[in-house]
Design a protein around this motif. Structure first.
Motif, PDB file in Angstrom:
ATOM      1  N   PHE A 292      46.892  58.588  43.046  1.00 45.54           N
ATOM      2  CA  PHE A 292      46.034  59.756  42.689  1.00 45.54           C
ATOM      3  C   PHE A 292      46.003  60.711  43.810  1.00 45.54           C
ATOM      4  N   LEU A 293      45.979  60.077  44.976  1.00 46.41           N
ATOM      5  CA  LEU A 293      45.815  61.073  46.154  1.00 46.41           C
ATOM      6  C   LEU A 293      46.936  62.020  46.279  1.00 46.41           C
ATOM      7  N   THR A 294      48.166  61.455  46.181  1.00 43.11           N
ATOM      8  CA  THR A 294      49.353  62.099  46.170  1.00 43.11           C
ATOM      9  C   THR A 294      49.571  63.187  45.095  1.00 43.11           C
ATOM     10  N   TYR A 295      48.744  62.891  44.052  1.00 45.68           N
ATOM     11  CA  TYR A 295      48.682  63.917  42.964  1.00 45.68           C
ATOM     12  C   TYR A 295      47.857  65.104  43.288  1.00 45.68           C
ATOM     13  N   MET A 296      46.670  64.808  43.853  1.00 42.78           N
ATOM     14  CA  MET A 296      45.748  65.825  44.578  1.00 42.78           C
ATOM     15  C   MET A 296      46.249  66.639  45.705  1.00 42.78           C
ATOM     16  N   GLN A 297      47.095  65.800  46.723  1.00 41.75           N
ATOM     17  CA  GLN A 297      47.483  66.636  47.547  1.00 41.75           C
ATOM     18  C   GLN A 297      48.332  67.596  47.261  1.00 41.75           C
ATOM     19  N   ASN A 298      49.272  67.388  46.390  1.00 43.78           N
ATOM     20  CA  ASN A 298      50.176  68.051  45.690  1.00 43.78           C
ATOM     21  C   ASN A 298      49.816  69.145  44.681  1.00 43.78           C
ATOM     22  N   GLY A 299      48.589  69.164  44.493  1.00 40.63           N
ATOM     23  CA  GLY A 299      47.940  70.125  43.497  1.00 40.63           C
ATOM     24  C   GLY A 299      48.506  69.756  41.932  1.00 40.63           C
ATOM     25  N   LEU A 300      48.765  68.567  41.684  1.00 42.55           N
ATOM     26  CA  LEU A 300      48.804  67.944  40.164  1.00 42.55           C
ATOM     27  C   LEU A 300      47.683  67.595  39.534  1.00 42.55           C
ATOM     28  N   PRO A 301      47.286  68.158  38.402  1.00 40.94           N
ATOM     29  CA  PRO A 301      46.209  67.353  37.756  1.00 40.94           C
ATOM     30  C   PRO A 301      46.688  66.092  37.366  1.00 40.94           C
ATOM     31  N   ALA A 302      45.505  65.164  36.990  1.00 44.02           N
ATOM     32  CA  ALA A 302      45.860  63.961  36.476  1.00 44.02           C
ATOM     33  C   ALA A 302      45.526  63.533  35.199  1.00 44.02           C
ATOM     34  N   LEU A 303      46.356  62.707  34.507  1.00 44.92           N
ATOM     35  CA  LEU A 303      45.921  61.996  33.239  1.00 44.92           C
ATOM     36  C   LEU A 303      45.718  60.622  33.546  1.00 44.92           C
ATOM     37  N   ALA A 304      44.537  60.045  33.515  1.00 36.67           N
ATOM     38  CA  ALA A 304      44.388  58.656  33.867  1.00 36.67           C
ATOM     39  C   ALA A 304      43.971  57.978  32.834  1.00 36.67           C
ATOM     40  N   VAL A 305      44.478  56.757  32.663  1.00 35.65           N
ATOM     41  CA  VAL A 305      44.000  55.770  31.711  1.00 35.65           C
ATOM     42  C   VAL A 305      43.598  54.771  32.409  1.00 35.65           C
ATOM     43  N   VAL A 306      42.287  54.362  32.606  1.00 29.76           N
ATOM     44  CA  VAL A 306      41.634  53.421  33.512  1.00 29.76           C
ATOM     45  C   VAL A 306      40.689  52.545  32.494  1.00 29.76           C
ATOM     46  N   ASN A 307      40.383  51.501  33.281  1.00 26.58           N
ATOM     47  CA  ASN A 307      39.270  50.409  32.925  1.00 26.58           C
ATOM     48  C   ASN A 307      37.874  51.119  32.345  1.00 26.58           C
ATOM     49  N   ALA A 308      37.135  50.736  31.556  1.00 32.15           N
ATOM     50  CA  ALA A 308      36.020  51.406  31.433  1.00 32.15           C
ATOM     51  C   ALA A 308      34.823  51.430  32.610  1.00 32.15           C
ATOM     52  N   GLY A 309      34.152  52.411  32.705  1.00 28.43           N
ATOM     53  CA  GLY A 309      33.262  52.434  33.880  1.00 28.43           C
ATOM     54  C   GLY A 309      33.785  52.700  34.994  1.00 28.43           C
ATOM     55  N   ASN A 310      35.389  52.885  35.257  1.00 31.83           N
ATOM     56  CA  ASN A 310      35.813  53.075  36.709  1.00 31.83           C
ATOM     57  C   ASN A 310      35.336  54.260  37.177  1.00 31.83           C
ATOM     58  N   ASP A 311      34.999  54.240  38.532  1.00 32.56           N
ATOM     59  CA  ASP A 311      34.574  55.580  39.214  1.00 32.56           C
ATOM     60  C   ASP A 311      35.710  56.646  39.018  1.00 32.56           C
ATOM     61  N   LEU A 312      36.805  56.256  39.106  1.00 26.42           N
ATOM     62  CA  LEU A 312      37.808  57.312  39.059  1.00 26.42           C
ATOM     63  C   LEU A 312      37.423  58.207  37.895  1.00 26.42           C
ATOM     64  N   ALA A 313      37.246  57.919  36.656  1.00 27.34           N
ATOM     65  CA  ALA A 313      37.127  58.824  35.631  1.00 27.34           C
ATOM     66  C   ALA A 313      35.883  59.711  35.659  1.00 27.34           C
ATOM     67  N   SER A 314      34.651  59.067  36.563  1.00 25.10           N
ATOM     68  CA  SER A 314      33.654  60.357  36.510  1.00 25.10           C
ATOM     69  C   SER A 314      34.167  61.237  37.645  1.00 25.10           C
ATOM     70  N   LEU A 315      35.039  60.821  38.681  1.00 26.88           N
ATOM     71  CA  LEU A 315      35.381  61.800  39.733  1.00 26.88           C
ATOM     72  C   LEU A 315      36.369  62.764  39.074  1.00 26.88           C
ATOM     73  N   ILE A 316      37.150  62.335  38.155  1.00 29.41           N
ATOM     74  CA  ILE A 316      37.955  63.375  37.576  1.00 29.41           C
ATOM     75  C   ILE A 316      37.316  64.336  36.675  1.00 29.41           C
ATOM     76  N   SER A 317      36.558  63.891  35.935  1.00 27.87           N
ATOM     77  CA  SER A 317      35.681  64.877  35.056  1.00 27.87           C
ATOM     78  C   SER A 317      34.662  65.750  35.972  1.00 27.87           C
ATOM     79  N   LYS A 318      33.949  65.159  37.036  1.00 30.56           N
ATOM     80  CA  LYS A 318      33.241  65.902  37.897  1.00 30.56           C
ATOM     81  C   LYS A 318      33.891  67.280  38.622  1.00 30.56           C
ATOM     82  N   GLU A 319      34.989  66.891  39.098  1.00 37.39           N
ATOM     83  CA  GLU A 319      35.694  67.721  39.817  1.00 37.39           C
ATOM     84  C   GLU A 319      36.666  68.883  39.144  1.00 37.39           C
ATOM     85  N   GLY A 320      36.921  68.219  37.860  1.00 40.02           N
ATOM     86  CA  GLY A 320      37.659  69.220  36.891  1.00 40.02           C
ATOM     87  C   GLY A 320      39.217  69.122  37.245  1.00 40.02           C
ATOM     88  N   VAL A 321      39.611  67.868  37.532  1.00 39.18           N
ATOM     89  CA  VAL A 321      41.010  67.927  38.139  1.00 39.18           C
ATOM     90  C   VAL A 321      42.118  67.172  36.893  1.00 39.18           C
TER      91      VAL A 321
END
Length: 377
Positions: A292-321
Motif C-alpha cells: 500500500f505504501l509503494t502505491y501511495m509513494q508512486n501516486g497509485l490509488p488503491a483498491l483494497a479488499v480487507v477484513n472487516a474493521g481494518n484500519d486501512l479501510a478508514s484510512l483510504i476513505s478519509k484520505e480519498g486515495v
C-alpha cells in the motif's frame, strides 16, 4: 529494513545489522554497504524447508547467532540500543543477551502478530503448536522496552504487556519506505496482452494470507470491459493455483509475471492505474501492507479488499486515495472498482493525494526519528 538501515546511516548513526545466514562459508562475514556495517552470522536454514525443520531452525537461530557473534570481530562491541523486527518471533534470546551486555534499551517493530494471524486464517488450531509459538512470542515481547505497532487497532492486543513491567512503552510506528531507485522496468505492458488497458496491478507475495481468489473472481466479473486489465507480479505459495484458476475461467484480461527487482517498481507503476491490496477476510488484526505504501509513494490509488474493521479501510476513505471493500461480496467489489476507475478519470488530484499521504505519514526519515527518540528517553 534496507530502507530503514539506509536512513539511520543518512541521519549520522553508526548502525550494525546482524543477519542470520545459512550459506556463509565461515562462522561470520563482515561487510559495509551504503554506510551500514553488516555482520552475517551462520545460522540454520529456515527458508524453502518444511514447517518442522523451519521451526527447529528458527528456534536455534538466536543461539547460533549469539555463539558466532562471540567469534566475530564485534564480540566486545557495546550498543546504544537494539532494534529488531518481527517476524520472526524467535529473536528474543539474542536481544536479551545484547541488552544485558550493553546495558541498553530495545525497540521491537511488530508487523505481524503471530501466531494469532495463523489461528485467524485456520492454518493453526489452539493445540500444542499454537501454545508453543505463543510462549515464544511472549518471550520476545518481554525482551522489549518499546514496541511499535503499525496500526491503532493493534494497540489493544498489547495492553497486557504494558502492565507487565514499569517503563514499558507502546506506540504506533507507521510503516515506511525510502525514495526508490528508479530503474527501467523489465516488463513492458504495452507489449503484452494487456496493452491499451487501464491496469490494476498487484505486486508482491501471493500467499494464503492475501486471499487473492476474490481478485481473480473480480477479473472474471469484468471480463467484458475491454478497457481494464489485471496484472499480478510476484511469487508465493498460491501463485500456481491462481494461474490455474485464471486458465480454467479462460480469462484474457489477467496476466501473471514473475517478481522483479524492487528498484524497477516505480517504472512498473508508471504503466499502471490502480494498485490492489488484498487481505484474507479471516484476519482479525490490523495491517497496513508495505505494498500500500509503494502505491501511495508512486501516486497509485488503491483498491483494497480487507477484513472487516481494518484500519486501512478508514484510512483510504478519509484520505480519498481509493476504495476499500470490507466484504467478499463481488457485486459490491465490482461497483467500487468501477467507481474508482470513473473517479480517476475526472479527479486529476487523486494521484497527488496519494503522494502527499505517503510523504506525511510513511517516510523512513520519520520512522528513524521516532525510534531513536524512544530509545533515548
Amino acid at each position: 529494513m534496507r530502507d530503514l538501515a539506509r536512513e539511520f546511516a543518512h541521519q549520522g548513526h553508526e548502525l550494525t545489522v546482524l543477519l542470520p545466514s545459512y550459506d556463509t562459508l565461515n562462522y561470520w562475514e563482515l561487510e559495509d554497504r551504503d554506510g551500514v556495517r553488516i555482520l552475517r552470522l551462520s545460522a540454520p536454514k529456515t527458508k524453502d524447508v518444511g514447517y518442522v525443520r523451519r521451526t527447529i531452525g528458527e528456534w536455534l537461530m538466536p543461539y547460533w547467532m549469539a555463539r558466532n557473534l562471540r567469534k566475530s570481530p564485534l564480540a566486545q562491541s557495546k550498543w546504544d540500543g537494539v532494534i529488531w523486527y518481527s517476524p520472526s518471533i524467535f529473536h528474543g534470546p539474542l536481544v536479551r543477551r545484547l541488552k544485558r551486555e550493553s546495558g541498553c534499551k530495545s525497540y521491537l517493530i511488530i508487523r505481524d502478530i503471530f501466531p494469532e494471524w495463523a489461528l485467524d486464517l485456520g492454518l493453526m488450531r489452539k493445540g500444542p503448536a499454537y501454545h508453543f509459538f505463543k510462549v515464544i512470542a511472549r518471550g520476545q515481547y518481554d525482551a522489549a522496552d518499546v514496541i511499535g505497532v503499525q496500526s491503532e487497532g493493534n494497540l489493544s492486543y498489547f495492553e497486557y504487556w504494558t502492565r507487565g513491567a514499569m517503563g514499558r512503552q507502546l506506540e504506533i510506528l507507521q510503516n515506511w519506505l525510502s525514495p526508490p531507485a528508479n530503474a527501467k522496468c523489465s516488463l513492458d505492458i504495452s507489449s503484452t496482452s494487456l496493452a491499451g488497458r487501464k491496469i490494476l496491478v498487484y505486486a508482491g507475495n501471493m500467499g494464503v494470507a492475501q486471499g487473492l481468489d476474490v481478485i481473480v473472481a473480480l477479473a472474471d466479473r469484468m471480463r467484458n470491459r475491454r478497457d481494464v486489465g489485471f496484472l499480478f507480479v510476484g511469487r508465493g505459495s498460491e501463485t500456481a493455483r491462481l494461474e490455474q484458476m485464471s486458465r480454467d475461467l479462460a480469462l484474457d484480461n489477467i496476466l501473471f509475471q514473475p517478481e522483479i527487482d524492487p528498484d524497477e517498481i516505480p517504472s512498473l507503476y508508471e504503466q499502471c492505474a490502480i494498485g490492489i491490496v488484498a487481505l484474507d477476510a479471516r484476519h482479525k488484526s490490523h495491517n497496513i501492507p508495505g505494498k500500500f505504501l509503494t502505491y501511495m509513494q508512486n501516486g497509485l490509488p488503491a483498491l483494497a479488499v480487507v477484513n472487516a474493521g481494518n484500519d486501512l479501510a478508514s484510512l483510504i476513505s478519509k484520505e480519498g486515495v481509493g476504495r476499500a471493500c470490507e466484504t467478499r461480496d463481488l457485486d459490491q467489489l465490482e461497483c467500487l472498482c468501477s467507481d474508482l476507475i470513473a473517479e480517476m478519470n475526472g479527479d486529476l488530484a487523486m494521484r497527488g493525494r496519494c503522494k502527499s499521504l505517503f510523504l506525511n505519514r510513511f517516510s523512513a526519515e520519520h520512522a528513524v526519528r521516532q525510534i531513536t527518540s524512544a530509545l533515548a528517553t
